[in-house]
Design a protein around this motif. Structure first.
Motif, PDB file in Angstrom:
ATOM      1  N   VAL A  55       0.812  -1.210   0.000  1.00 33.18           N
ATOM      2  CA  VAL A  55       0.000   0.000   0.000  1.00 33.18           C
ATOM      3  C   VAL A  55       0.850   1.268   0.000  1.00 33.18           C
ATOM      4  CG1 VAL A  55      -1.762   1.290   1.248  1.00 33.18           C
ATOM      5  CG2 VAL A  55      -1.920  -1.193   1.055  1.00 33.18           C
ATOM      6  N   GLY A  56       1.914   1.291   0.768  1.00 34.07           N
ATOM      7  CA  GLY A  56       2.754   2.484   0.808  1.00 34.07           C
ATOM      8  C   GLY A  56       2.507   3.330   2.028  1.00 34.07           C
ATOM      9  N   ARG A  57       2.590   4.632   1.838  1.00 32.24           N
ATOM     10  CA  ARG A  57       2.568   5.594   2.931  1.00 32.24           C
ATOM     11  C   ARG A  57       1.432   5.364   3.921  1.00 32.24           C
ATOM     12  NH1 ARG A  57       5.088  10.443   3.513  1.00 32.24           N
ATOM     13  NH2 ARG A  57       4.213  11.748   5.126  1.00 32.24           N
ATOM     14  N   ALA A  58       0.239   5.071   3.440  1.00 33.90           N
ATOM     15  CA  ALA A  58      -0.928   4.945   4.323  1.00 33.90           C
ATOM     16  C   ALA A  58      -0.832   3.760   5.275  1.00 33.90           C
ATOM     17  CB  ALA A  58      -2.200   4.833   3.487  1.00 33.90           C
ATOM     18  N   ALA A  59      -0.069   2.727   4.938  1.00 33.24           N
ATOM     19  CA  ALA A  59      -0.075   1.519   5.764  1.00 33.24           C
ATOM     20  C   ALA A  59       1.254   1.189   6.411  1.00 33.24           C
ATOM     21  CB  ALA A  59      -0.519   0.332   4.925  1.00 33.24           C
ATOM     22  N   ARG A  60       2.329   1.818   6.025  1.00 38.27           N
ATOM     23  CA  ARG A  60       3.622   1.394   6.544  1.00 38.27           C
ATOM     24  C   ARG A  60       3.801   1.668   8.018  1.00 38.27           C
ATOM     25  NH1 ARG A  60       7.008   2.742   1.866  1.00 38.27           N
ATOM     26  NH2 ARG A  60       6.435   1.148   0.401  1.00 38.27           N
ATOM     27  N   SER A  61       3.174   2.682   8.543  1.00 32.96           N
ATOM     28  CA  SER A  61       3.331   2.920   9.968  1.00 32.96           C
ATOM     29  C   SER A  61       2.748   1.774  10.791  1.00 32.96           C
ATOM     30  CB  SER A  61       2.687   4.259  10.346  1.00 32.96           C
ATOM     31  OG  SER A  61       2.877   4.518  11.702  1.00 32.96           O
ATOM     32  N   PRO A  62       1.531   1.268  10.467  1.00 32.06           N
ATOM     33  CA  PRO A  62       1.027   0.129  11.234  1.00 32.06           C
ATOM     34  C   PRO A  62       1.790  -1.169  10.983  1.00 32.06           C
ATOM     35  CG  PRO A  62      -0.770   1.245  10.099  1.00 32.06           C
ATOM     36  CD  PRO A  62       0.509   1.829   9.595  1.00 32.06           C
ATOM     37  N   SER A  63       2.393  -1.342   9.821  1.00 34.63           N
ATOM     38  CA  SER A  63       3.024  -2.615   9.489  1.00 34.63           C
ATOM     39  C   SER A  63       4.098  -3.047  10.480  1.00 34.63           C
ATOM     40  CB  SER A  63       3.596  -2.576   8.072  1.00 34.63           C
ATOM     41  OG  SER A  63       2.561  -2.452   7.132  1.00 34.63           O
ATOM     42  N   PRO A  64       5.087  -2.218  10.831  1.00 35.76           N
ATOM     43  CA  PRO A  64       6.084  -2.655  11.816  1.00 35.76           C
ATOM     44  C   PRO A  64       5.485  -2.927  13.190  1.00 35.76           C
ATOM     45  CG  PRO A  64       6.927  -0.789  10.582  1.00 35.76           C
ATOM     46  CD  PRO A  64       5.471  -0.943  10.221  1.00 35.76           C
ATOM     47  N   ARG A  65       4.414  -2.242  13.532  1.00 32.36           N
ATOM     48  CA  ARG A  65       3.776  -2.451  14.837  1.00 32.36           C
ATOM     49  C   ARG A  65       3.095  -3.810  14.937  1.00 32.36           C
ATOM     50  NH1 ARG A  65       2.300   3.305  14.112  1.00 32.36           N
ATOM     51  NH2 ARG A  65       3.679   4.448  15.494  1.00 32.36           N
ATOM     52  N   ALA A  66       2.801  -4.435  13.804  1.00 34.88           N
ATOM     53  CA  ALA A  66       2.125  -5.738  13.790  1.00 34.88           C
ATOM     54  C   ALA A  66       3.102  -6.898  13.961  1.00 34.88           C
ATOM     55  CB  ALA A  66       1.362  -5.901  12.479  1.00 34.88           C
ATOM     56  N   LEU A  67       4.403  -6.627  13.865  1.00 37.75           N
ATOM     57  CA  LEU A  67       5.399  -7.699  13.853  1.00 37.75           C
ATOM     58  C   LEU A  67       5.858  -8.140  15.235  1.00 37.75           C
ATOM     59  CD1 LEU A  67       7.667  -6.355  10.995  1.00 37.75           C
ATOM     60  CD2 LEU A  67       6.150  -8.350  10.885  1.00 37.75           C
ATOM     61  N   ARG A  68       6.202  -9.398  15.345  1.00 35.49           N
ATOM     62  CA  ARG A  68       6.863  -9.940  16.531  1.00 35.49           C
ATOM     63  C   ARG A  68       8.326  -9.490  16.468  1.00 35.49           C
ATOM     64  NH1 ARG A  68      10.631 -13.128  14.807  1.00 35.49           N
ATOM     65  NH2 ARG A  68      10.328 -14.512  13.054  1.00 35.49           N
ATOM     66  N   PRO A  69       9.048  -9.510  17.575  1.00 36.28           N
ATOM     67  CA  PRO A  69      10.481  -9.198  17.508  1.00 36.28           C
ATOM     68  C   PRO A  69      11.168 -10.120  16.501  1.00 36.28           C
ATOM     69  CG  PRO A  69       9.754  -9.209  19.784  1.00 36.28           C
ATOM     70  CD  PRO A  69       8.595  -9.731  18.951  1.00 36.28           C
ATOM     71  N   GLY A  70      12.008  -9.535  15.657  1.00 39.99           N
ATOM     72  CA  GLY A  70      12.701 -10.297  14.628  1.00 39.99           C
ATOM     73  C   GLY A  70      11.888 -10.501  13.368  1.00 39.99           C
ATOM     74  N   GLY A  71      10.663  -9.950  13.302  1.00 37.57           N
ATOM     75  CA  GLY A  71       9.795 -10.124  12.141  1.00 37.57           C
ATOM     76  C   GLY A  71      10.260  -9.323  10.935  1.00 37.57           C
ATOM     77  N   THR A  72       9.561  -9.507   9.817  1.00 41.57           N
ATOM     78  CA  THR A  72       9.954  -8.904   8.545  1.00 41.57           C
ATOM     79  C   THR A  72       8.789  -8.190   7.885  1.00 41.57           C
ATOM     80  OG1 THR A  72      11.579 -10.656   8.166  1.00 41.57           O
ATOM     81  CG2 THR A  72      10.886  -9.408   6.238  1.00 41.57           C
ATOM     82  N   LEU A  92      14.855  -0.875  15.286  1.00 39.83           N
ATOM     83  CA  LEU A  92      16.067  -1.204  16.035  1.00 39.83           C
ATOM     84  C   LEU A  92      15.769  -2.026  17.282  1.00 39.83           C
ATOM     85  CD1 LEU A  92      17.907   2.206  15.763  1.00 39.83           C
ATOM     86  CD2 LEU A  92      18.623   0.046  14.745  1.00 39.83           C
ATOM     87  N   ARG A  93      14.823  -1.560  18.107  1.00 37.26           N
ATOM     88  CA  ARG A  93      14.515  -2.250  19.370  1.00 37.26           C
ATOM     89  C   ARG A  93      13.994  -3.663  19.154  1.00 37.26           C
ATOM     90  NH1 ARG A  93      11.299   2.143  20.877  1.00 37.26           N
ATOM     91  NH2 ARG A  93       9.583   0.690  20.794  1.00 37.26           N
ATOM     92  N   GLN A  94      13.167  -3.840  18.145  1.00 37.63           N
ATOM     93  CA  GLN A  94      12.550  -5.147  17.892  1.00 37.63           C
ATOM     94  C   GLN A  94      13.365  -6.012  16.915  1.00 37.63           C
ATOM     95  OE1 GLN A  94       9.634  -6.284  19.401  1.00 37.63           O
ATOM     96  NE2 GLN A  94       9.881  -4.466  20.660  1.00 37.63           N
ATOM     97  N   GLU A  95      14.491  -5.456  16.435  1.00 38.15           N
ATOM     98  CA  GLU A  95      15.355  -6.150  15.474  1.00 38.15           C
ATOM     99  C   GLU A  95      14.554  -6.645  14.274  1.00 38.15           C
ATOM    100  OE1 GLU A  95      17.623  -9.073  17.653  1.00 38.15           O
ATOM    101  OE2 GLU A  95      18.778  -7.513  18.656  1.00 38.15           O
ATOM    102  N   LEU A  96      13.808  -5.716  13.673  1.00 41.36           N
ATOM    103  CA  LEU A  96      12.975  -6.041  12.524  1.00 41.36           C
ATOM    104  C   LEU A  96      13.772  -5.981  11.236  1.00 41.36           C
ATOM    105  CD1 LEU A  96       9.809  -3.933  13.462  1.00 41.36           C
ATOM    106  CD2 LEU A  96      10.313  -6.331  14.017  1.00 41.36           C
ATOM    107  N   CYS A  97      13.306  -6.709  10.260  1.00 37.38           N
ATOM    108  CA  CYS A  97      13.912  -6.705   8.929  1.00 37.38           C
ATOM    109  C   CYS A  97      12.941  -6.015   7.977  1.00 37.38           C
ATOM    110  CB  CYS A  97      14.163  -8.148   8.474  1.00 37.38           C
ATOM    111  SG  CYS A  97      14.831  -8.268   6.817  1.00 37.38           S
ATOM    112  N   VAL A  98      13.439  -5.083   7.184  1.00 36.97           N
ATOM    113  CA  VAL A  98      12.649  -4.431   6.149  1.00 36.97           C
ATOM    114  C   VAL A  98      13.280  -4.812   4.824  1.00 36.97           C
ATOM    115  CG1 VAL A  98      11.815  -2.247   5.215  1.00 36.97           C
ATOM    116  CG2 VAL A  98      12.092  -2.518   7.697  1.00 36.97           C
ATOM    117  N   LEU A  99      12.501  -5.464   3.972  1.00 34.63           N
ATOM    118  CA  LEU A  99      13.007  -5.996   2.708  1.00 34.63           C
ATOM    119  C   LEU A  99      12.220  -5.405   1.556  1.00 34.63           C
ATOM    120  CD1 LEU A  99      14.708  -8.152   1.150  1.00 34.63           C
ATOM    121  CD2 LEU A  99      12.813  -9.723   1.587  1.00 34.63           C
ATOM    122  N   GLY A 100      12.904  -4.813   0.602  1.00 34.30           N
ATOM    123  CA  GLY A 100      12.252  -4.312  -0.603  1.00 34.30           C
ATOM    124  C   GLY A 100      12.306  -5.367  -1.693  1.00 34.30           C
TER     125      GLY A 100
END
Length: 136
Positions: A55-72, A92-100
């Protein structure tokens, strides 16, 4: 995009959920295999392993909040715009991975086509037009 992703993930045997703005969209998504469908932006009952974000700008803020620590978060599109808040502290705190991901290699395309054929996956065609009306 979302319909295809839901079909692929569900067919591959992963647990899958979907989001949608309206009850009709969520019900339509459920027809393709996810266990659940949530209102867009609603909190999930539990953190998830991965979020596929198109989706882009409208959804990216909630996306990392939905992840478990270490999620992608896999970013595959920006239909509502680019340059969302990065939430770097959470990443950083949750050690998340962001993959394009925009596409794959020719070998990955061959594997993908083999999978789609083997599983007999077919896209839903909602409108057919003659080539002369392709602009529509």
């Amino acid at each position: 995009m979302s319909e295809a992703l839901i079909q692929l993930v569900s067919t591959a045997g992963f647990r899958c959920g979907a989001t949608g703005h309206s009850p009709a969209n969520r019900e339509a998504a459920r027809a393709f295999g996810p266990e659940t469908a949530f209102p867009t932006g609603a909190p999930l009952p539990a953190p998830v392993d991965a979020v596929m974000e198109s989706v882009g700008r409208a959804a990216r803020s909630p996306s990392p909040r939905a992840l478990r620590p270490g999620g992608t978060v896999v970013v595959t599109g920006t239909t509502t715009g680019t340059d969302p808040p990065a939430l770097l502290n959470r990443i950083l705190r949750q050690e998340l991975c962001v993959l394009g991901s925009t596409s794959g290699s020719p070998g990955e395309l061959k594997q993908f086509i083999t999978f789609v054929r083997h599983e007999h996956l077919k896209p839903t065609v909602s409108l057919r037009l003659p080539f002369a009306r392709a602009i529509e």
